[in-house]
Design a protein around this motif. Structure first.
Motif, PDB file in Angstrom:
ATOM      1  N   HIS A   1       0.829  -1.204   0.000  1.00 19.01           N
ATOM      2  CA  HIS A   1       0.000   0.000   0.000  1.00 19.01           C
ATOM      3  C   HIS A   1       0.861   1.250   0.000  1.00 19.01           C
ATOM      4  CE1 HIS A   1       0.666   1.068   4.253  1.00 19.01           C
ATOM      5  NE2 HIS A   1       0.538  -0.219   4.538  1.00 19.01           N
TER       6      HIS A   1
ATOM      7  N   LEU B   1      -8.477  -3.366   2.435  1.00 24.50           N
ATOM      8  CA  LEU B   1      -7.344  -2.705   3.084  1.00 24.50           C
ATOM      9  C   LEU B   1      -7.100  -3.275   4.474  1.00 24.50           C
ATOM     10  CD1 LEU B   1      -7.917   1.020   2.093  1.00 24.50           C
ATOM     11  CD2 LEU B   1      -6.050  -0.461   1.319  1.00 24.50           C
TER      12      LEU B   1
ATOM     13  N   LEU C   1      -5.361  -6.537   4.131  1.00 25.45           N
ATOM     14  CA  LEU C   1      -3.971  -6.348   3.727  1.00 25.45           C
ATOM     15  C   LEU C   1      -3.112  -5.934   4.910  1.00 25.45           C
ATOM     16  CD1 LEU C   1      -1.689  -5.937   1.612  1.00 25.45           C
ATOM     17  CD2 LEU C   1      -2.534  -3.589   1.369  1.00 25.45           C
TER      18      LEU C   1
ATOM     19  N   GLY D   1      -4.410   0.665  -1.345  1.00 28.68           N
ATOM     20  CA  GLY D   1      -3.773  -0.627  -1.550  1.00 28.68           C
ATOM     21  C   GLY D   1      -3.450  -0.884  -3.008  1.00 28.68           C
TER      22      GLY D   1
END
Length: 211
Positions: A57, A118, A121, A155
Motif C-alpha cells: 500500500h 485494506l 492487507l 492498496g
C-alpha cells in the motif's frame, strides 16, 4: 536491466528467496510529467500455480497511488570485490567490481481503497513483519481507532508478466578467482558480504542452487 547471459538466473525459486530475505522493494512508475517516480515499500509476495502476486500500500496522497504499468525492483545482497583478492590479479590486470543479486518485475498495478480489502492487507502485513521482528502486535480491522486509519492509505496488487533475475557472482571467472573472492567475502564484516559468498558457492558450475 542489462544482464549478460552468464549472470541470468532462470529459476523463480531464486526470486522467492530474495523476497523472503528482503521484502522491502522499489516500485517505479511514470509520473504525469513523463519522469520516473519511485516508492520504497514493504510488500507481501506469493507465487503459486496462478502466477505471482505482490501486494502493498501507499499513503493515499502519494501520486503513485493509481493503476497502470510498473516496474518492481527487488534488492538482494551485494558486496564490493577488491582486485587484490584475485590470484591472477597481475597477469589479468583485474579491476574492482561489485557482486550482487537483483530482480526486475514488470507488470500492471491494480489499486483499491475499500475498507475490507485494506483491513485484510494491513492485518497480513502486520502478521508477517511482527513475526520477523520477534513481536506480536496485531492490526485489528474491527477496532474503530485502527479502522479509521485505513482512510489514509491506498492498496495495490501487482501481477508481473515479465521477470528478470540477475545474479552477478563471478560466473565468468576462473574457479580459483571465484573461490578466492567467496573466501574473502565470507570473512568480511557485513551480512551482505557473507550472503554473497554463500550465493557464489551455491552457484558453482555444475552445482544446483538450493531451493
Amino acid at each position: 536491466m542489462y544482464t549478460p547471459r552468464a549472470f541470468a538466473e532462470p529459476d523463480l525459486a531464486a526470486l522467492d528467496r530474495l523476497l523472503k530475505a528482503d521484502p522491502f522493494a522499489t516500485l517505479v512508475t511514470t509520473a504525469a510529467d513523463g519522469l520516473p517516480f519511485a516508492s520504497h515499500l514493504p510488500v507481501l509476495y506469493r507465487r503459486d500455480a496462478a502466477g505471482i502476486l505482490v501486494e502493498g500500500h501507499w499513503a493515499r496522497p502519494n501520486p503513485q497511488a493509481a493503476p497502470g504499468p510498473a516496474l518492481l525492483i527487488v534488492h538482494g545482497p551485494h558486496a564490493y570485490v577488491s582486485p587484490n583478492w584475485y590470484p591472477d590479479k597481475e597477469p589479468a590486470a583485474r579491476v574492482p567490481t561489485w557482486n550482487y543479486a537483483a530482480a526486475h518485475l514488470y507488470g500492471t498495478l491494480e489499486s483499491y481503497a475499500d475498507d475490507a480489502a485494506l483491513g485484510d492487507l494491513v492485518l497480513r502485513l502486520s502478521e508477517r513483519f511482527e513475526a520477523r521482528a520477534g513481536s506480536d502486535w496485531r492490526f485489528d480491522p474491527a477496532e474503530p481507532r485502527f479502522a479509521a486509519q485505513l482512510r489514509g492509505i491506498t492498496g495495490f496488487r501487482f501481477r508481473p508478466d515479465r521477470i528478470e533475475l540477475k545474479f552477478k557472482l563471478h560466473q565468468n571467472h576462473p574457479p580459483a578467482n571465484r573461490e578466492a573472492v567467496a573466501g574473502a567475502l565470507a570473512t568480511a564484516g557485513t551480512d551482505d558480504a557473507r550472503a554473497v559468498a554463500a550465493l557464489m558457492r551455491e552457484r558453482q558450475p555444475g552445482k544446483a542452487p538450493r531451493p
